[in-house]
Scaffold this motif. Structure first.
Motif, PDB file in Angstrom:
ATOM      1  N   GLY A  85       0.603  -1.180  -0.103  1.00 39.26           N
ATOM      2  CA  GLY A  85      -0.004   0.242   0.025  1.00 39.26           C
ATOM      3  C   GLY A  85       0.886   1.230   0.114  1.00 39.26           C
ATOM      4  O   GLY A  85       2.247   1.117   0.375  1.00 39.26           O
ATOM      5  N   ILE A  86       0.176   2.328  -0.176  1.00 41.62           N
ATOM      6  CA  ILE A  86       1.025   3.607   0.116  1.00 41.62           C
ATOM      7  C   ILE A  86       0.075   4.680   0.557  1.00 41.62           C
ATOM      8  O   ILE A  86      -1.247   4.702   0.424  1.00 41.62           O
ATOM      9  CB  ILE A  86       1.163   4.126  -1.365  1.00 41.62           C
ATOM     10  N   ALA A  87       0.464   5.456   1.479  1.00 37.79           N
ATOM     11  CA  ALA A  87      -0.210   6.536   2.152  1.00 37.79           C
ATOM     12  C   ALA A  87       0.427   7.821   1.966  1.00 37.79           C
ATOM     13  O   ALA A  87       1.772   7.730   2.081  1.00 37.79           O
ATOM     14  CB  ALA A  87      -0.255   5.945   3.609  1.00 37.79           C
ATOM     15  N   ALA A  88      -0.295   8.994   1.813  1.00 40.41           N
ATOM     16  CA  ALA A  88       0.079  10.058   1.616  1.00 40.41           C
ATOM     17  C   ALA A  88       0.482  10.714   2.825  1.00 40.41           C
ATOM     18  O   ALA A  88      -0.298  10.662   3.942  1.00 40.41           O
ATOM     19  CB  ALA A  88      -0.574  10.920   0.735  1.00 40.41           C
ATOM     20  N   GLY A  89       1.585  11.489   2.767  1.00 39.99           N
ATOM     21  CA  GLY A  89       1.839  12.405   4.080  1.00 39.99           C
ATOM     22  C   GLY A  89       2.879  13.530   3.843  1.00 39.99           C
ATOM     23  O   GLY A  89       3.963  12.990   3.588  1.00 39.99           O
ATOM     24  N   ASN A  90       2.639  14.806   4.042  1.00 43.32           N
ATOM     25  CA  ASN A  90       3.539  15.671   4.070  1.00 43.32           C
ATOM     26  C   ASN A  90       4.340  15.661   2.722  1.00 43.32           C
ATOM     27  O   ASN A  90       5.581  15.823   2.550  1.00 43.32           O
ATOM     28  CB  ASN A  90       4.652  15.643   5.268  1.00 43.32           C
ATOM     29  N   LYS A  91       3.364  15.658   1.469  1.00 46.95           N
ATOM     30  CA  LYS A  91       4.116  15.662   0.141  1.00 46.95           C
ATOM     31  C   LYS A  91       4.664  14.522  -0.097  1.00 46.95           C
ATOM     32  O   LYS A  91       5.607  14.657  -1.003  1.00 46.95           O
ATOM     33  CB  LYS A  91       4.604  17.069  -0.213  1.00 46.95           C
ATOM     34  N   ARG A  92       4.587  13.395   0.801  1.00 50.80           N
ATOM     35  CA  ARG A  92       5.536  12.266   0.293  1.00 50.80           C
ATOM     36  C   ARG A  92       4.516  11.057   0.366  1.00 50.80           C
ATOM     37  O   ARG A  92       3.424  11.018   0.712  1.00 50.80           O
ATOM     38  CB  ARG A  92       6.576  12.002   1.101  1.00 50.80           C
ATOM     39  N   GLY A  93       4.945   9.969  -0.308  1.00 47.53           N
ATOM     40  CA  GLY A  93       4.184   8.797  -0.217  1.00 47.53           C
ATOM     41  C   GLY A  93       5.023   7.810   0.444  1.00 47.53           C
ATOM     42  O   GLY A  93       6.080   7.576   0.357  1.00 47.53           O
TER      43      GLY A  93
ATOM     44  N   GLY B 234       1.829  -3.953   6.270  1.00 51.47           N
ATOM     45  CA  GLY B 234       1.727  -2.884   7.402  1.00 51.47           C
ATOM     46  C   GLY B 234       3.047  -2.432   7.571  1.00 51.47           C
ATOM     47  O   GLY B 234       3.123  -1.650   8.472  1.00 51.47           O
ATOM     48  N   ARG B 235       4.203  -3.078   6.988  1.00 48.81           N
ATOM     49  CA  ARG B 235       5.408  -2.355   7.423  1.00 48.81           C
ATOM     50  C   ARG B 235       6.150  -1.306   6.451  1.00 48.81           C
ATOM     51  O   ARG B 235       5.827  -1.535   5.265  1.00 48.81           O
ATOM     52  CB  ARG B 235       6.451  -3.690   7.362  1.00 48.81           C
ATOM     53  N   ASN B 236       6.528  -0.240   7.120  1.00 47.36           N
ATOM     54  CA  ASN B 236       6.923   0.773   6.244  1.00 47.36           C
ATOM     55  C   ASN B 236       8.024   0.167   5.639  1.00 47.36           C
ATOM     56  O   ASN B 236       9.026   0.030   6.111  1.00 47.36           O
ATOM     57  CB  ASN B 236       7.194   1.988   6.911  1.00 47.36           C
ATOM     58  N   VAL B 237       8.308   0.567   4.105  1.00 47.32           N
ATOM     59  CA  VAL B 237       9.358   0.109   3.529  1.00 47.32           C
ATOM     60  C   VAL B 237      10.064   1.080   2.480  1.00 47.32           C
ATOM     61  O   VAL B 237      11.281   0.959   2.162  1.00 47.32           O
ATOM     62  CB  VAL B 237       8.952  -1.158   2.317  1.00 47.32           C
ATOM     63  N   ALA B 238       9.545   2.116   2.121  1.00 44.19           N
ATOM     64  CA  ALA B 238      10.011   3.159   1.728  1.00 44.19           C
ATOM     65  C   ALA B 238       9.338   4.512   1.300  1.00 44.19           C
ATOM     66  O   ALA B 238       8.113   4.558   1.784  1.00 44.19           O
ATOM     67  CB  ALA B 238      10.367   2.702  -0.066  1.00 44.19           C
TER      68      ALA B 238
ATOM     69  N   ALA C 256      10.545  -8.418  -0.382  1.00 42.17           N
ATOM     70  CA  ALA C 256      10.300  -7.230  -0.484  1.00 42.17           C
ATOM     71  C   ALA C 256      10.685  -6.304   0.859  1.00 42.17           C
ATOM     72  O   ALA C 256      11.515  -5.386   0.696  1.00 42.17           O
ATOM     73  CB  ALA C 256       8.790  -7.004  -1.098  1.00 42.17           C
ATOM     74  N   ILE C 257      10.442  -6.967   1.972  1.00 43.71           N
ATOM     75  CA  ILE C 257      10.561  -6.295   3.273  1.00 43.71           C
ATOM     76  C   ILE C 257      12.240  -6.283   3.499  1.00 43.71           C
ATOM     77  O   ILE C 257      12.741  -5.393   3.795  1.00 43.71           O
ATOM     78  CB  ILE C 257       9.960  -6.964   4.306  1.00 43.71           C
ATOM     79  N   ALA C 258      12.655  -7.554   3.070  1.00 38.52           N
ATOM     80  CA  ALA C 258      14.209  -7.648   3.301  1.00 38.52           C
ATOM     81  C   ALA C 258      15.183  -6.832   2.518  1.00 38.52           C
ATOM     82  O   ALA C 258      16.142  -6.136   2.712  1.00 38.52           O
ATOM     83  CB  ALA C 258      14.732  -9.122   3.060  1.00 38.52           C
ATOM     84  N   ARG C 259      14.639  -6.203   1.182  1.00 39.55           N
ATOM     85  CA  ARG C 259      15.336  -5.263   0.412  1.00 39.55           C
ATOM     86  C   ARG C 259      15.211  -3.778   0.901  1.00 39.55           C
ATOM     87  O   ARG C 259      15.952  -2.870   0.514  1.00 39.55           O
ATOM     88  CB  ARG C 259      14.921  -5.456  -0.950  1.00 39.55           C
ATOM     89  N   ALA C 260      14.245  -3.717   1.999  1.00 34.11           N
ATOM     90  CA  ALA C 260      13.967  -2.229   2.320  1.00 34.11           C
ATOM     91  C   ALA C 260      14.681  -2.106   3.536  1.00 34.11           C
ATOM     92  O   ALA C 260      15.234  -2.887   4.504  1.00 34.11           O
ATOM     93  CB  ALA C 260      12.369  -2.096   2.613  1.00 34.11           C
ATOM     94  N   ASP C 261      14.936  -0.457   3.699  1.00 32.19           N
ATOM     95  CA  ASP C 261      15.333  -0.083   4.780  1.00 32.19           C
ATOM     96  C   ASP C 261      14.160   0.313   5.929  1.00 32.19           C
ATOM     97  O   ASP C 261      13.849   1.372   5.821  1.00 32.19           O
ATOM     98  CB  ASP C 261      16.052   1.273   4.825  1.00 32.19           C
ATOM     99  N   THR C 262      13.790  -0.566   6.522  1.00 32.68           N
ATOM    100  CA  THR C 262      12.510  -0.572   7.256  1.00 32.68           C
ATOM    101  C   THR C 262      12.620   0.427   8.423  1.00 32.68           C
ATOM    102  O   THR C 262      11.509   1.363   8.787  1.00 32.68           O
ATOM    103  CB  THR C 262      11.900  -1.783   7.744  1.00 32.68           C
ATOM    104  N   ARG C 263      13.866   0.710   8.962  1.00 32.52           N
ATOM    105  CA  ARG C 263      13.800   1.405  10.120  1.00 32.52           C
ATOM    106  C   ARG C 263      13.831   2.773   9.734  1.00 32.52           C
ATOM    107  O   ARG C 263      13.109   3.745  10.260  1.00 32.52           O
ATOM    108  CB  ARG C 263      15.252   1.188  10.995  1.00 32.52           C
ATOM    109  N   LEU C 264      14.460   3.039   8.682  1.00 36.29           N
ATOM    110  CA  LEU C 264      14.654   4.622   7.917  1.00 36.29           C
ATOM    111  C   LEU C 264      13.023   4.882   7.517  1.00 36.29           C
ATOM    112  O   LEU C 264      12.480   6.057   7.810  1.00 36.29           O
ATOM    113  CB  LEU C 264      15.597   4.619   6.797  1.00 36.29           C
TER     114      LEU C 264
END
Ligand code: SF4
Length: 406
Positions: free
Chosen positions: A315-323, A329-333, A359-367
Protein backbone atom coordinates in the motif's frame (compact mmCIF):
# COMPACT_ATOMS: atom_id res chain seq x y z
CA UNK A 1 -23.88 -22.25 -15.82
CA UNK A 2 -27.09 -21.79 -13.84
CA UNK A 3 -29.70 -19.14 -14.25
CA UNK A 4 -29.77 -16.47 -11.59
CA UNK A 5 -33.15 -15.40 -10.36
CA UNK A 6 -33.86 -11.82 -11.37
CA UNK A 7 -34.14 -9.34 -8.50
CA UNK A 8 -34.37 -5.59 -8.16
CA UNK A 9 -31.17 -3.75 -7.48
CA UNK A 10 -30.35 -1.61 -4.45
CA UNK A 11 -27.13 0.06 -3.38
CA UNK A 12 -25.34 -0.19 -0.05
CA UNK A 13 -23.04 2.80 -0.35
CA UNK A 14 -21.31 2.25 -3.68
CA UNK A 15 -21.88 -1.51 -3.70
CA UNK A 16 -24.78 -2.75 -5.83
CA UNK A 17 -26.81 -5.68 -4.53
CA UNK A 18 -29.31 -7.57 -6.70
CA UNK A 19 -30.12 -7.31 -10.37
CA UNK A 20 -27.07 -8.17 -12.44
CA UNK A 21 -24.55 -7.03 -9.79
CA UNK A 22 -21.93 -9.60 -8.73
CA UNK A 23 -22.94 -11.56 -5.66
CA UNK A 24 -21.34 -9.86 -2.69
CA UNK A 25 -19.72 -11.10 0.51
CA UNK A 26 -20.66 -9.67 3.88
CA UNK A 27 -19.34 -10.09 7.37
CA UNK A 28 -19.79 -8.56 10.78
CA UNK A 29 -17.25 -7.01 13.09
CA UNK A 30 -16.78 -8.62 16.50
CA UNK A 31 -15.15 -5.67 18.20
CA UNK A 32 -17.09 -3.24 20.35
CA UNK A 33 -18.25 -0.63 17.85
CA UNK A 34 -17.19 2.06 20.33
CA UNK A 35 -13.61 0.79 19.84
CA UNK A 36 -13.02 2.83 16.69
CA UNK A 37 -9.43 1.85 15.94
CA UNK A 38 -9.95 -1.85 16.70
CA UNK A 39 -13.08 -1.96 14.54
CA UNK A 40 -11.41 -0.19 11.63
CA UNK A 41 -8.50 -2.58 11.80
CA UNK A 42 -10.92 -5.47 11.55
CA UNK A 43 -12.79 -3.84 8.65
CA UNK A 44 -9.57 -3.46 6.67
CA UNK A 45 -8.68 -7.08 7.40
CA UNK A 46 -12.13 -8.08 6.15
CA UNK A 47 -11.69 -6.03 2.99
CA UNK A 48 -8.36 -7.74 2.37
CA UNK A 49 -10.06 -11.14 2.77
CA UNK A 50 -12.64 -10.34 0.08
CA UNK A 51 -15.48 -8.80 2.06
CA UNK A 52 -17.64 -6.28 0.17
CA UNK A 53 -20.00 -4.98 2.86
CA UNK A 54 -19.49 -4.91 6.62
CA UNK A 55 -21.98 -4.77 9.46
CA UNK A 56 -21.37 -3.52 12.97
CA UNK A 57 -23.63 -3.61 15.95
CA UNK A 58 -25.36 -0.41 17.03
CA UNK A 59 -26.78 -1.40 20.38
CA UNK A 60 -26.09 1.74 22.41
CA UNK A 61 -25.29 5.41 21.98
CA UNK A 62 -21.55 4.76 22.35
CA UNK A 63 -21.73 2.38 19.38
CA UNK A 64 -23.46 5.02 17.26
CA UNK A 65 -20.79 7.51 18.27
CA UNK A 66 -18.17 4.97 17.22
CA UNK A 67 -19.90 4.59 13.85
CA UNK A 68 -19.73 8.35 13.33
CA UNK A 69 -15.95 8.00 13.44
CA UNK A 70 -15.69 4.65 11.65
CA UNK A 71 -17.87 5.33 8.60
CA UNK A 72 -15.76 8.17 7.13
CA UNK A 73 -12.66 5.99 7.38
CA UNK A 74 -14.07 2.62 6.35
CA UNK A 75 -13.03 1.13 2.99
CA UNK A 76 -16.31 -0.84 2.94
CA UNK A 77 -19.89 0.33 3.20
CA UNK A 78 -21.06 -0.01 6.77
CA UNK A 79 -24.42 -1.39 7.87
CA UNK A 80 -25.70 -0.85 11.40
CA UNK A 81 -27.20 -3.87 13.10
CA UNK A 82 -30.15 -2.82 15.22
CA UNK A 83 -31.51 -4.64 18.20
CA UNK A 84 -34.52 -3.66 20.25
CA UNK A 85 -34.37 0.11 20.12
CA UNK A 86 -35.75 2.03 17.17
CA UNK A 87 -33.99 5.16 18.38
CA UNK A 88 -30.65 3.44 17.74
CA UNK A 89 -31.67 3.23 14.08
CA UNK A 90 -32.05 7.00 14.04
CA UNK A 91 -28.72 7.44 15.83
CA UNK A 92 -27.00 5.12 13.33
CA UNK A 93 -28.40 7.10 10.40
CA UNK A 94 -27.16 10.26 12.08
CA UNK A 95 -23.74 8.59 12.26
CA UNK A 96 -23.75 8.26 8.46
CA UNK A 97 -24.09 4.49 7.97
CA UNK A 98 -24.83 3.13 4.48
CA UNK A 99 -27.68 0.84 5.52
CA UNK A 100 -29.55 -0.75 8.38
CA UNK A 101 -30.50 -4.25 9.38
CA UNK A 102 -33.76 -4.63 11.28
CA UNK A 103 -34.94 -7.84 12.89
CA UNK A 104 -38.75 -7.91 12.74
CA UNK A 105 -38.72 -10.13 15.82
CA UNK A 106 -37.05 -7.38 17.86
CA UNK A 107 -38.50 -4.02 16.79
CA UNK A 108 -42.19 -4.90 16.63
CA UNK A 109 -44.26 -1.77 16.98
CA UNK A 110 -45.56 -0.78 13.53
CA UNK A 111 -45.22 2.95 14.28
CA UNK A 112 -41.53 2.48 15.13
CA UNK A 113 -40.86 0.34 12.05
CA UNK A 114 -42.55 2.89 9.80
CA UNK A 115 -40.74 5.81 11.43
CA UNK A 116 -37.37 4.14 10.77
CA UNK A 117 -38.33 3.30 7.17
CA UNK A 118 -39.55 6.85 6.53
CA UNK A 119 -36.27 8.27 7.81
CA UNK A 120 -34.24 5.78 5.74
CA UNK A 121 -36.28 6.75 2.70
CA UNK A 122 -35.51 10.44 3.23
CA UNK A 123 -31.83 9.62 3.49
CA UNK A 124 -31.81 7.17 0.56
CA UNK A 125 -30.59 4.28 2.72
CA UNK A 126 -31.46 0.59 2.25
CA UNK A 127 -32.71 -1.67 5.00
CA UNK A 128 -32.31 -5.41 5.33
CA UNK A 129 -35.28 -7.18 6.81
CA UNK A 130 -33.36 -9.77 8.79
CA UNK A 131 -35.77 -12.47 9.89
CA UNK A 132 -34.15 -14.92 12.26
CA UNK A 133 -35.73 -18.25 13.14
CA UNK A 134 -34.55 -17.96 16.74
CA UNK A 135 -36.24 -14.60 17.37
CA UNK A 136 -39.45 -15.08 15.45
CA UNK A 137 -42.46 -13.04 16.57
CA UNK A 138 -44.32 -15.27 19.13
CA UNK A 139 -47.63 -14.63 17.34
CA UNK A 140 -46.24 -16.18 14.14
CA UNK A 141 -44.66 -19.00 16.10
CA UNK A 142 -48.09 -19.75 17.53
CA UNK A 143 -49.89 -19.40 14.22
CA UNK A 144 -47.59 -21.78 12.34
CA UNK A 145 -46.90 -24.17 15.22
CA UNK A 146 -43.18 -23.41 15.50
CA UNK A 147 -40.35 -22.02 13.43
CA UNK A 148 -41.39 -22.97 9.93
CA UNK A 149 -40.46 -21.62 6.49
CA UNK A 150 -44.00 -20.24 6.18
CA UNK A 151 -43.72 -18.36 9.49
CA UNK A 152 -40.40 -16.81 8.49
CA UNK A 153 -41.69 -15.76 5.08
CA UNK A 154 -44.80 -14.25 6.64
CA UNK A 155 -42.64 -12.30 9.08
CA UNK A 156 -40.72 -10.80 6.16
CA UNK A 157 -43.94 -10.03 4.30
CA UNK A 158 -45.42 -8.24 7.31
CA UNK A 159 -42.36 -6.02 7.48
CA UNK A 160 -42.50 -5.32 3.75
CA UNK A 161 -46.15 -4.27 4.18
CA UNK A 162 -45.16 -1.71 6.83
CA UNK A 163 -42.45 -0.39 4.54
CA UNK A 164 -44.95 -0.22 1.65
CA UNK A 165 -47.18 2.01 3.75
CA UNK A 166 -44.49 4.70 3.83
CA UNK A 167 -43.43 4.08 0.22
CA UNK A 168 -40.07 2.52 1.15
CA UNK A 169 -38.70 -0.13 -1.20
CA UNK A 170 -34.90 -0.11 -0.79
CA UNK A 171 -35.08 -3.52 0.80
CA UNK A 172 -33.13 -6.75 0.94
CA UNK A 173 -34.32 -9.71 2.92
CA UNK A 174 -32.90 -12.64 4.83
CA UNK A 175 -34.72 -15.57 6.45
CA UNK A 176 -31.92 -17.26 8.35
CA UNK A 177 -32.11 -20.31 10.55
CA UNK A 178 -29.47 -22.55 12.08
CA UNK A 179 -31.08 -25.57 10.42
CA UNK A 180 -29.91 -25.90 6.83
CA UNK A 181 -33.06 -27.61 5.44
CA UNK A 182 -35.24 -24.98 7.16
CA UNK A 183 -33.35 -21.99 5.79
CA UNK A 184 -33.12 -23.50 2.30
CA UNK A 185 -36.87 -24.02 2.19
CA UNK A 186 -37.60 -20.58 3.67
CA UNK A 187 -35.47 -18.87 0.99
CA UNK A 188 -37.07 -20.98 -1.75
CA UNK A 189 -40.53 -19.92 -0.63
CA UNK A 190 -39.46 -16.31 -0.19
CA UNK A 191 -38.00 -16.16 -3.69
CA UNK A 192 -41.42 -17.17 -5.04
CA UNK A 193 -43.21 -14.23 -3.45
CA UNK A 194 -40.78 -11.32 -3.75
CA UNK A 195 -38.25 -9.89 -6.17
CA UNK A 196 -36.35 -7.93 -3.53
CA UNK A 197 -32.69 -8.99 -3.36
CA UNK A 198 -31.94 -11.79 -0.90
CA UNK A 199 -29.15 -11.99 1.67
CA UNK A 200 -28.29 -15.65 2.34
CA UNK A 201 -26.98 -17.16 5.53
CA UNK A 202 -27.15 -20.03 7.98
CA UNK A 203 -27.35 -18.32 11.33
CA UNK A 204 -25.22 -19.47 14.27
CA UNK A 205 -23.55 -22.07 12.06
CA UNK A 206 -20.96 -22.58 14.81
CA UNK A 207 -17.16 -22.97 14.74
CA UNK A 208 -15.27 -24.39 11.75
CA UNK A 209 -15.13 -26.97 10.32
CA UNK A 210 -18.76 -27.93 11.10
CA UNK A 211 -19.90 -24.30 10.76
CA UNK A 212 -18.20 -23.98 7.39
CA UNK A 213 -19.86 -27.16 6.16
CA UNK A 214 -23.32 -26.06 7.29
CA UNK A 215 -23.01 -22.57 5.82
CA UNK A 216 -21.59 -23.88 2.56
CA UNK A 217 -24.34 -26.49 2.27
CA UNK A 218 -27.14 -23.96 2.78
CA UNK A 219 -25.73 -21.01 0.87
CA UNK A 220 -24.21 -23.15 -1.90
CA UNK A 221 -27.45 -25.08 -2.49
CA UNK A 222 -29.42 -21.86 -2.92
CA UNK A 223 -26.81 -20.19 -5.14
CA UNK A 224 -26.90 -23.22 -7.42
CA UNK A 225 -30.64 -22.71 -7.74
CA UNK A 226 -30.02 -19.10 -8.76
CA UNK A 227 -31.26 -17.73 -5.43
CA UNK A 228 -29.23 -15.14 -3.52
CA UNK A 229 -27.65 -11.75 -4.15
CA UNK A 230 -25.36 -11.36 -1.15
CA UNK A 231 -24.06 -13.88 1.38
CA UNK A 232 -22.69 -14.12 4.88
CA UNK A 233 -21.05 -17.02 6.68
CA UNK A 234 -22.01 -16.74 10.39
CA UNK A 235 -19.13 -18.58 12.02
CA UNK A 236 -17.99 -18.76 15.59
CA UNK A 237 -14.55 -17.63 14.47
CA UNK A 238 -12.54 -14.59 13.44
CA UNK A 239 -14.78 -12.74 10.94
CA UNK A 240 -11.88 -12.78 8.48
CA UNK A 241 -12.56 -16.50 8.14
CA UNK A 242 -16.17 -15.70 7.27
CA UNK A 243 -15.15 -13.30 4.53
CA UNK A 244 -12.53 -15.66 3.16
CA UNK A 245 -14.99 -18.56 3.08
CA UNK A 246 -17.66 -16.45 1.38
CA UNK A 247 -15.24 -15.32 -1.24
CA UNK A 248 -13.92 -18.83 -1.83
CA UNK A 249 -17.41 -20.22 -2.24
CA UNK A 250 -18.26 -17.60 -4.87
CA UNK A 251 -14.98 -18.24 -6.69
CA UNK A 252 -15.55 -22.01 -6.53
CA UNK A 253 -18.98 -21.57 -8.11
CA UNK A 254 -17.54 -19.31 -10.79
CA UNK A 255 -19.51 -16.34 -9.49
CA UNK A 256 -16.49 -14.12 -8.65
CA UNK A 257 -12.90 -14.12 -9.78
CA UNK A 258 -9.67 -12.41 -8.89
CA UNK A 259 -6.89 -12.53 -11.45
CA UNK A 260 -5.64 -8.99 -11.44
CA UNK A 261 -4.79 -6.40 -8.85
CA UNK A 262 -7.44 -5.98 -6.19
CA UNK A 263 -7.12 -2.27 -5.57
CA UNK A 264 -8.64 -1.00 -2.38
CA UNK A 265 -8.63 2.63 -1.42
CA UNK A 266 -9.70 4.41 1.70
CA UNK A 267 -12.84 6.48 1.23
CA UNK A 268 -10.84 9.61 2.03
CA UNK A 269 -11.83 11.79 4.95
CA UNK A 270 -10.84 14.98 6.70
CA UNK A 271 -7.30 13.66 7.08
CA UNK A 272 -6.66 12.95 3.41
CA UNK A 273 -3.47 14.49 2.11
CA UNK A 274 -4.13 13.67 -1.53
CA UNK A 275 -7.07 13.32 -3.88
CA UNK A 276 -7.52 9.60 -3.13
CA UNK A 277 -9.96 9.01 -5.99
CA UNK A 278 -7.60 10.54 -8.51
CA UNK A 279 -4.56 8.60 -7.28
CA UNK A 280 -6.57 5.35 -7.07
CA UNK A 281 -7.81 5.85 -10.64
CA UNK A 282 -4.29 6.54 -11.87
CA UNK A 283 -3.11 3.39 -10.10
CA UNK A 284 -5.90 1.36 -11.72
CA UNK A 285 -4.84 2.68 -15.13
CA UNK A 286 -1.18 1.97 -14.43
CA UNK A 287 -1.87 -1.63 -13.38
CA UNK A 288 -4.24 -2.11 -16.30
CA UNK A 289 -4.70 -5.76 -17.18
CA UNK A 290 -1.45 -6.92 -15.59
CA UNK A 291 -2.01 -10.30 -14.01
CA UNK A 292 -0.76 -9.49 -10.54
CA UNK A 293 -3.19 -11.04 -8.05
CA UNK A 294 -2.15 -8.87 -5.12
CA UNK A 295 -4.17 -6.57 -2.96
CA UNK A 296 -2.90 -3.02 -3.18
CA UNK A 297 -4.12 -0.13 -1.01
CA UNK A 298 -4.16 3.58 -1.75
CA UNK A 299 -4.58 5.46 1.51
CA UNK A 300 -5.18 9.16 2.02
CA UNK A 301 -2.97 9.71 5.03
CA UNK A 302 0.01 8.24 6.81
CA UNK A 303 -1.65 8.88 10.19
CA UNK A 304 -3.98 5.90 9.83
CA UNK A 305 -3.37 4.42 6.39
CA UNK A 306 -0.60 1.87 7.04
CA UNK A 307 -2.36 0.55 10.14
CA UNK A 308 -5.81 0.41 8.59
CA UNK A 309 -4.58 -1.38 5.48
CA UNK A 310 -1.98 -3.59 7.12
CA UNK A 311 -3.59 -6.74 5.71
CA UNK A 312 -3.06 -5.54 2.14
CA UNK A 313 -0.02 -6.99 0.38
CA UNK A 314 1.18 -3.53 -0.50
CA UNK A 315 0.00 0.00 0.00
CA UNK A 316 0.89 3.64 -0.13
CA UNK A 317 -0.20 6.43 2.19
CA UNK A 318 0.22 10.15 1.65
CA UNK A 319 1.79 12.48 4.15
CA UNK A 320 3.58 15.76 4.05
CA UNK A 321 3.91 15.72 0.22
CA UNK A 322 5.43 12.25 0.24
CA UNK A 323 4.19 8.74 -0.38
CA UNK A 324 4.87 6.15 2.30
CA UNK A 325 5.01 2.64 0.92
CA UNK A 326 4.16 -0.26 3.18
CA UNK A 327 4.18 -4.02 2.70
CA UNK A 328 1.82 -5.99 4.97
CA UNK A 329 1.68 -2.92 7.22
CA UNK A 330 5.50 -2.50 7.44
CA UNK A 331 6.87 0.80 6.16
CA UNK A 332 9.40 0.05 3.45
CA UNK A 333 10.12 3.24 1.50
CA UNK A 334 9.32 6.92 1.02
CA UNK A 335 8.90 8.57 -2.37
CA UNK A 336 7.95 12.08 -3.53
CA UNK A 337 4.18 12.45 -3.98
CA UNK A 338 4.27 12.62 -7.81
CA UNK A 339 6.03 9.23 -7.88
CA UNK A 340 3.50 7.39 -5.73
CA UNK A 341 1.79 5.44 -8.51
CA UNK A 342 5.01 4.45 -10.29
CA UNK A 343 6.46 3.23 -7.00
CA UNK A 344 3.35 1.22 -6.29
CA UNK A 345 3.59 -0.57 -9.63
CA UNK A 346 7.29 -1.23 -9.23
CA UNK A 347 6.86 -2.70 -5.73
CA UNK A 348 3.85 -4.77 -6.82
CA UNK A 349 5.86 -6.30 -9.65
CA UNK A 350 8.72 -7.04 -7.27
CA UNK A 351 6.44 -8.71 -4.71
CA UNK A 352 4.68 -10.69 -7.41
CA UNK A 353 8.03 -12.01 -8.62
CA UNK A 354 9.94 -12.42 -5.35
CA UNK A 355 7.36 -12.47 -2.55
CA UNK A 356 6.56 -10.31 0.45
CA UNK A 357 9.51 -11.42 2.60
CA UNK A 358 12.04 -10.54 -0.10
CA UNK A 359 10.42 -7.14 -0.56
CA UNK A 360 10.69 -6.38 3.16
CA UNK A 361 14.26 -7.70 3.24
CA UNK A 362 15.38 -5.32 0.48
CA UNK A 363 13.96 -2.29 2.32
CA UNK A 364 15.47 -0.05 4.95
CA UNK A 365 12.42 -0.47 7.21
CA UNK A 366 13.91 1.45 10.14
CA UNK A 367 14.48 4.53 8.04
CA UNK A 368 11.05 4.24 6.39
CA UNK A 369 9.33 3.85 9.77
CA UNK A 370 11.19 6.84 11.19
CA UNK A 371 10.18 9.00 8.22
CA UNK A 372 6.57 7.86 8.47
CA UNK A 373 6.51 8.69 12.20
CA UNK A 374 7.89 12.13 11.42
CA UNK A 375 5.26 12.91 8.77
CA UNK A 376 2.52 11.45 10.95
CA UNK A 377 3.35 13.81 13.79
CA UNK A 378 3.52 16.79 11.40
CA UNK A 379 0.01 15.95 10.16
CA UNK A 380 -1.35 15.50 13.67
CA UNK A 381 0.09 18.89 14.65
CA UNK A 382 -1.55 20.47 11.59
CA UNK A 383 -4.95 18.76 11.70
CA UNK A 384 -5.57 18.04 15.37
CA UNK A 385 -7.12 14.86 16.74
CA UNK A 386 -10.63 15.20 15.21
CA UNK A 387 -10.09 15.82 11.53
CA UNK A 388 -13.52 14.38 10.67
CA UNK A 389 -15.52 16.60 13.04
CA UNK A 390 -17.01 13.50 14.62
CA UNK A 391 -17.61 15.48 17.81
CA UNK A 392 -20.42 17.46 16.11
CA UNK A 393 -22.14 14.26 14.96
CA UNK A 394 -21.79 12.80 18.43
CA UNK A 395 -23.65 15.78 19.94
CA UNK A 396 -26.53 15.06 17.50
CA UNK A 397 -26.43 11.30 18.22
CA UNK A 398 -26.71 11.98 21.95
CA UNK A 399 -29.71 14.17 21.29
CA UNK A 400 -31.41 11.50 19.11
CA UNK A 401 -30.42 8.50 21.21
CA UNK A 402 -31.33 10.15 24.47
CA UNK A 403 -34.77 11.22 23.21
CA UNK A 404 -37.76 9.06 22.39
CA UNK A 405 -37.97 5.71 24.19
CA UNK A 406 -39.44 2.59 22.65
S1 SF4 B 1 -7.52 9.80 4.87
FE1 SF4 B 1 -6.48 8.58 6.45
S2 SF4 B 1 -7.92 8.41 8.19
FE2 SF4 B 1 -9.07 9.16 6.41
S3 SF4 B 1 -9.95 7.29 5.55
FE3 SF4 B 1 -8.01 7.68 4.44
S4 SF4 B 1 -6.41 6.55 5.58
FE4 SF4 B 1 -8.27 6.62 6.90
Amino acid sequence: MFERRRTRQIHVGKVAVGGDAPITVQSMTTTKTADVEGTLQQIYALAAAGCDIVRGTCNEAEAAEGLAQIVPRSPLPVIADLHHQDKMALAAMEAGVHGLRLNPGNIRRPEHIKAVAAEAKDRGLPIRIGVNGGSLDPALYEKWGGITPEAMVESAQQEIAYFDEVGFDQIKISVKASSVPLMVEAYRQLSEVTDHPLHLGVTEAGPPPAGLVKATAGIGALLLEGIGDTIRYSLTADPVEEARAGRQLLEALGLRERKNIDLIACPSCGRAEIDVIEVANRAMDAFGEREIPLQVAVMGCVVNGPGEAREADLGIAAGNKRGHLFVKGRNVAVVPEPEMVDALVEWAEYIHEHGVDAAIARADTRLAEREAARDRSILLDDQGADANHAAEKIVEIRRVAGGRRQ
